[in-house]
Structures are given as structure tokens and as C-alpha cells.
Scaffold this motif. Structure first.
Motif, PDB file in Angstrom:
ATOM      1  N   LEU A   1     -75.016  40.228 -19.836  1.00 31.66           N
ATOM      2  CA  LEU A   1     -76.275  40.734 -19.300  1.00 31.66           C
ATOM      3  C   LEU A   1     -77.156  41.287 -20.418  1.00 31.66           C
ATOM      4  CD1 LEU A   1     -77.525  40.991 -16.446  1.00 31.66           C
ATOM      5  CD2 LEU A   1     -76.688  43.347 -16.411  1.00 31.66           C
ATOM      6  N   LYS A   2     -76.538  41.945 -21.385  1.00 30.57           N
ATOM      7  CA  LYS A   2     -77.278  42.507 -22.514  1.00 30.57           C
ATOM      8  C   LYS A   2     -77.914  41.398 -23.346  1.00 30.57           C
ATOM      9  CE  LYS A   2     -76.675  45.802 -26.332  1.00 30.57           C
ATOM     10  NZ  LYS A   2     -75.697  46.667 -27.045  1.00 30.57           N
ATOM     11  N   SER A   3     -77.175  40.323 -23.562  1.00 30.44           N
ATOM     12  CA  SER A   3     -77.688  39.192 -24.322  1.00 30.44           C
ATOM     13  C   SER A   3     -78.861  38.533 -23.591  1.00 30.44           C
ATOM     14  CB  SER A   3     -76.578  38.165 -24.556  1.00 30.44           C
ATOM     15  OG  SER A   3     -77.084  37.009 -25.186  1.00 30.44           O
ATOM     16  N   VAL A   4     -78.745  38.400 -22.267  1.00 30.83           N
ATOM     17  CA  VAL A   4     -79.822  37.821 -21.461  1.00 30.83           C
ATOM     18  C   VAL A   4     -81.076  38.678 -21.573  1.00 30.83           C
ATOM     19  CG1 VAL A   4     -80.590  37.260 -19.117  1.00 30.83           C
ATOM     20  CG2 VAL A   4     -78.273  36.657 -19.853  1.00 30.83           C
ATOM     21  N   TYR A   5     -80.925  40.004 -21.479  1.00 23.33           N
ATOM     22  CA  TYR A   5     -82.077  40.898 -21.576  1.00 23.33           C
ATOM     23  C   TYR A   5     -82.760  40.773 -22.937  1.00 23.33           C
ATOM     24  CZ  TYR A   5     -84.800  45.042 -22.453  1.00 23.33           C
ATOM     25  OH  TYR A   5     -85.817  45.887 -22.832  1.00 23.33           O
ATOM     26  N   ARG A   6     -81.977  40.770 -23.984  1.00 19.95           N
ATOM     27  CA  ARG A   6     -82.553  40.665 -25.333  1.00 19.95           C
ATOM     28  C   ARG A   6     -83.335  39.361 -25.498  1.00 19.95           C
ATOM     29  NH1 ARG A   6     -77.488  42.730 -29.137  1.00 19.95           N
ATOM     30  NH2 ARG A   6     -77.888  44.983 -28.922  1.00 19.95           N
ATOM     31  N   TYR A   7     -82.763  38.278 -24.982  1.00 20.09           N
ATOM     32  CA  TYR A   7     -83.456  36.995 -25.103  1.00 20.09           C
ATOM     33  C   TYR A   7     -84.753  36.992 -24.307  1.00 20.09           C
ATOM     34  CZ  TYR A   7     -84.513  32.044 -24.833  1.00 20.09           C
ATOM     35  OH  TYR A   7     -85.165  30.829 -24.899  1.00 20.09           O
ATOM     36  N   LEU A   8     -84.703  37.492 -23.087  1.00 19.92           N
ATOM     37  CA  LEU A   8     -85.898  37.502 -22.245  1.00 19.92           C
ATOM     38  C   LEU A   8     -86.999  38.366 -22.843  1.00 19.92           C
ATOM     39  CD1 LEU A   8     -84.326  37.782 -18.671  1.00 19.92           C
ATOM     40  CD2 LEU A   8     -85.403  35.769 -19.678  1.00 19.92           C
ATOM     41  N   SER A   9     -86.639  39.571 -23.275  1.00 19.96           N
ATOM     42  CA  SER A   9     -87.654  40.520 -23.739  1.00 19.96           C
ATOM     43  C   SER A   9     -88.166  40.216 -25.145  1.00 19.96           C
ATOM     44  CB  SER A   9     -87.104  41.947 -23.683  1.00 19.96           C
ATOM     45  OG  SER A   9     -85.960  42.086 -24.509  1.00 19.96           O
ATOM     46  N   ASN A  10     -87.281  39.739 -26.026  1.00 19.55           N
ATOM     47  CA  ASN A  10     -87.682  39.533 -27.423  1.00 19.55           C
ATOM     48  C   ASN A  10     -88.126  38.106 -27.740  1.00 19.55           C
ATOM     49  OD1 ASN A  10     -87.028  42.219 -28.024  1.00 19.55           O
ATOM     50  ND2 ASN A  10     -84.889  41.684 -28.466  1.00 19.55           N
ATOM     51  N   ILE A  11     -87.622  37.146 -26.966  1.00 18.86           N
ATOM     52  CA  ILE A  11     -87.924  35.740 -27.274  1.00 18.86           C
ATOM     53  C   ILE A  11     -88.768  35.106 -26.169  1.00 18.86           C
ATOM     54  CG2 ILE A  11     -86.968  33.474 -27.828  1.00 18.86           C
ATOM     55  CD1 ILE A  11     -86.318  35.554 -29.924  1.00 18.86           C
ATOM     56  N   TYR A  12     -88.227  35.012 -24.968  1.00 19.90           N
ATOM     57  CA  TYR A  12     -88.880  34.214 -23.930  1.00 19.90           C
ATOM     58  C   TYR A  12     -90.247  34.779 -23.524  1.00 19.90           C
ATOM     59  CZ  TYR A  12     -89.713  31.662 -19.624  1.00 19.90           C
ATOM     60  OH  TYR A  12     -90.292  30.901 -18.640  1.00 19.90           O
ATOM     61  N   PHE A  13     -90.263  36.010 -23.028  1.00 21.29           N
ATOM     62  CA  PHE A  13     -91.533  36.567 -22.553  1.00 21.29           C
ATOM     63  C   PHE A  13     -92.473  36.935 -23.700  1.00 21.29           C
ATOM     64  CE2 PHE A  13     -88.907  37.737 -18.715  1.00 21.29           C
ATOM     65  CZ  PHE A  13     -89.552  36.857 -17.856  1.00 21.29           C
ATOM     66  N   TYR A  14     -91.909  37.403 -24.821  1.00 23.50           N
ATOM     67  CA  TYR A  14     -92.751  37.882 -25.929  1.00 23.50           C
ATOM     68  C   TYR A  14     -93.252  36.737 -26.815  1.00 23.50           C
ATOM     69  CZ  TYR A  14     -94.167  40.436 -30.138  1.00 23.50           C
ATOM     70  OH  TYR A  14     -94.867  40.907 -31.211  1.00 23.50           O
ATOM     71  N   LYS A  15     -92.325  35.931 -27.338  1.00 22.68           N
ATOM     72  CA  LYS A  15     -92.725  34.899 -28.299  1.00 22.68           C
ATOM     73  C   LYS A  15     -93.158  33.589 -27.645  1.00 22.68           C
ATOM     74  CE  LYS A  15     -89.976  36.595 -32.206  1.00 22.68           C
ATOM     75  NZ  LYS A  15     -88.917  36.265 -33.204  1.00 22.68           N
TER      76      LYS A  15
ATOM     77  N   PRO B   1     -97.571  40.870 -24.073  1.00 21.07           N
ATOM     78  CA  PRO B   1     -97.470  42.054 -24.934  1.00 21.07           C
ATOM     79  C   PRO B   1     -96.027  42.556 -24.959  1.00 21.07           C
ATOM     80  CG  PRO B   1     -99.350  42.239 -23.453  1.00 21.07           C
ATOM     81  CD  PRO B   1     -98.569  41.026 -23.001  1.00 21.07           C
ATOM     82  N   LYS B   2     -95.618  43.121 -26.093  1.00 16.69           N
ATOM     83  CA  LYS B   2     -94.203  43.448 -26.274  1.00 16.69           C
ATOM     84  C   LYS B   2     -93.683  44.428 -25.218  1.00 16.69           C
ATOM     85  CE  LYS B   2     -90.905  43.853 -29.962  1.00 16.69           C
ATOM     86  NZ  LYS B   2     -90.721  43.793 -31.435  1.00 16.69           N
ATOM     87  N   THR B   3     -94.466  45.451 -24.899  1.00 19.20           N
ATOM     88  CA  THR B   3     -94.020  46.430 -23.896  1.00 19.20           C
ATOM     89  C   THR B   3     -93.861  45.774 -22.533  1.00 19.20           C
ATOM     90  OG1 THR B   3     -95.122  48.236 -25.082  1.00 19.20           O
ATOM     91  CG2 THR B   3     -94.564  48.614 -22.768  1.00 19.20           C
TER      92      THR B   3
ATOM     93  N   ILE C   1     -90.769  43.383 -17.934  1.00 15.42           N
ATOM     94  CA  ILE C   1     -90.492  42.204 -17.108  1.00 15.42           C
ATOM     95  C   ILE C   1     -89.079  41.698 -17.375  1.00 15.42           C
ATOM     96  CG2 ILE C   1     -91.183  39.837 -16.578  1.00 15.42           C
ATOM     97  CD1 ILE C   1     -93.140  41.914 -15.576  1.00 15.42           C
ATOM     98  N   GLY C   2     -88.656  41.733 -18.643  1.00 16.84           N
ATOM     99  CA  GLY C   2     -87.299  41.316 -18.982  1.00 16.84           C
ATOM    100  C   GLY C   2     -86.252  42.173 -18.301  1.00 16.84           C
ATOM    101  N   PHE C   3     -86.498  43.488 -18.245  1.00 16.52           N
ATOM    102  CA  PHE C   3     -85.554  44.412 -17.597  1.00 16.52           C
ATOM    103  C   PHE C   3     -85.466  44.139 -16.099  1.00 16.52           C
ATOM    104  CE2 PHE C   3     -84.622  48.447 -15.468  1.00 16.52           C
ATOM    105  CZ  PHE C   3     -83.416  48.780 -16.071  1.00 16.52           C
ATOM    106  N   ILE C   4     -86.631  43.889 -15.463  1.00 20.35           N
ATOM    107  CA  ILE C   4     -86.660  43.671 -14.017  1.00 20.35           C
ATOM    108  C   ILE C   4     -85.994  42.349 -13.632  1.00 20.35           C
ATOM    109  CG2 ILE C   4     -88.193  43.261 -12.036  1.00 20.35           C
ATOM    110  CD1 ILE C   4     -90.192  45.203 -13.402  1.00 20.35           C
TER     111      ILE C   4
END
Length: 207
Positions: free
Chosen positions: A56-70, A75-77, A82-85
Motif C-alpha cells: 500500500l505504501k508503494s502504491v501511494y508513493r507511485y500515485l502521489s509522486n509519479i502518476y498524479f504529479y508527473k 500540483p504536488k500537494t 488525491i493519492g492518499f484518497i
């Protein structure tokens, strides 16, 4: 999900998809994989990045740092919120897809072994080989060549796989499926793996 995801059209420029085969498609964010999972009537498994097939932690990191952001350019925040939700729901969804994890390092050998088992069990592989590091583009920038490595391994074991290039046109909600190309034909061109990947990327863009 079928209540919310409209059924796409599939237009075949050649024959229907044979099994086993390699199917290359553009991603279009989450639209491509979700529509194929729900509506493509063939037996297949996806290649997917290992982060979405891990904890779950790996999924969150990917969503927040790669998928939604890059890739989605949020915006990063906002990407973190959105990644957390969405993280627990997407983790649950992806766990049901039976993904074959892909890796950017020596662990790619695991991908190749599992893919060979999949092909030998009469299933297709759906691969999204586009370089989406800067986001998802209607005109694909390039293809990674991992699928060529796999097709070459199969050929050496006597499995000459057809490769279907497919392009999802989101405005028309339509998948265009090109005529298959046997990998043996591509191998005879004497192109290297990056040149073969470029050839098929150009073919996808032409669709």
C-alpha cells in the motif's frame, strides 16, 4: 464499473486477435487499461509497473509522486491528497488484475519468466510500452523496447508471436487494432530492439 465506463468500439483492420500474442496499446491515463479489462473479449494479462503491484505504501508513493504529479501534471500537494484518497481503492482494483510486474533493472528477468509462463498457458500479453515520463500524449513519443526482448526470447524457444498494435482514440471511444505482424518478420529486418520499438510506435501513431 461498467455502469460508469462506456463500452468502446473495437475496429479491426485485419483479423481478430489470436492467442497467444503480444498486444501493444497506448495508455491514455487509466482509460486504456480499464476499458480493456472490462470489454476486451480475449484471455490476457497486463504488464504493469511493479509499484502498483506492491505494498500500500508503494502504491501511494507511485500515485502521489509519479502518476498524479508527473504524468497527470497535478500540483504536488493536490497529487498527495488525491493519492492518499484513491490509494486503497486502486490497490484493491490492481490486486484483482493479476498484473505481471515490470521493473527498470535486473529484476526484469522475473517479468520475462512470468510472461513466458503466461504465453505458454495460452494467454495474451497486453503491454503499454509508451514513454509516459512527461505525461500521456496523443502522439506517442517513443516505445520502450522490453517487449522486443521478450518476443526474441520466445522466438528462440520456437514461439513466433504475432504482435498487434492497437491505438485507443479517446474522443471516438474506439480501439483501432492493426493487422498483426509476426515477430519473425521483424527479426529478419535486422533492426535492433530500439529500432523495432520505434517502428511499432510510428505504426501506433499512424492509427
Amino acid at each position: 464499473l461498467k455502469i460508469f465506463v462506456r463500452r468502446p468500439k473495437f475496429v479491426y483492420l485485419g483479423e481478430q486477435i489470436k492467442t497467444p500474442s503480444i498486444i501493444l496499446s497506448n495508455h491514455v491515463g487509466a482509460k486504456g487499461p480499464v476499458k480493456l479489462e472490462l470489454y476486451l473479449k480475449t484471455n490476457f494479462r497486463f504488464w504493469g509497473t511493479y509499484e502498483m503491484n506492491s505494498s500500500l505504501k508503494s502504491v501511494y508513493r507511485y500515485l502521489s509522486n509519479i502518476y498524479f504529479y508527473k504524468k497527470k501534471h497535478m500540483p504536488k500537494t493536490l497529487a498527495k491528497i488525491i493519492g492518499f484518497i484513491t490509494c486503497p481503492f486502486l490497490k484493491l482494483f490492481y490486486s484483482g488484475l493479476n498484473l505481471i510486474s515490470t521493473y527498470p533493472d535486473v529484476r526484469f528477468r522475473k517479468t520475462l519468466r512470468e510472461s513466458l509462463q503466461t504465453i505458454n498457458s495460452s494467454q495474451n500479453l497486453i503491454i503499454f510500452p509508451e514513454d509516459s515520463s512527461s505525461g500521456y500524449h496523443d502522439t506517442l513519443l517513443s516505445f520502450y523496447s522490453g517487449f522486443v526482448v521478450f518476443a526474441e526470447i520466445c522466438l528462440k524457444q520456437g514461439l513466433d508471436l504475432p504482435i498487434y498494435v492497437m491505438y485507443f482514440k479517446k474522443q471516438q471511444n474506439t480501439f483501432i487494432v492493426d493487422k498483426p505482424i509476426m515477430y519473425s518478420y521483424l527479426a529478419k529486418t535486422k533492426l535492433d530492439k530500439k529500432e523495432i520499438a520505434k517502428l511499432l510506435c510510428d505504426k501506433a501513431n499512424s492509427l
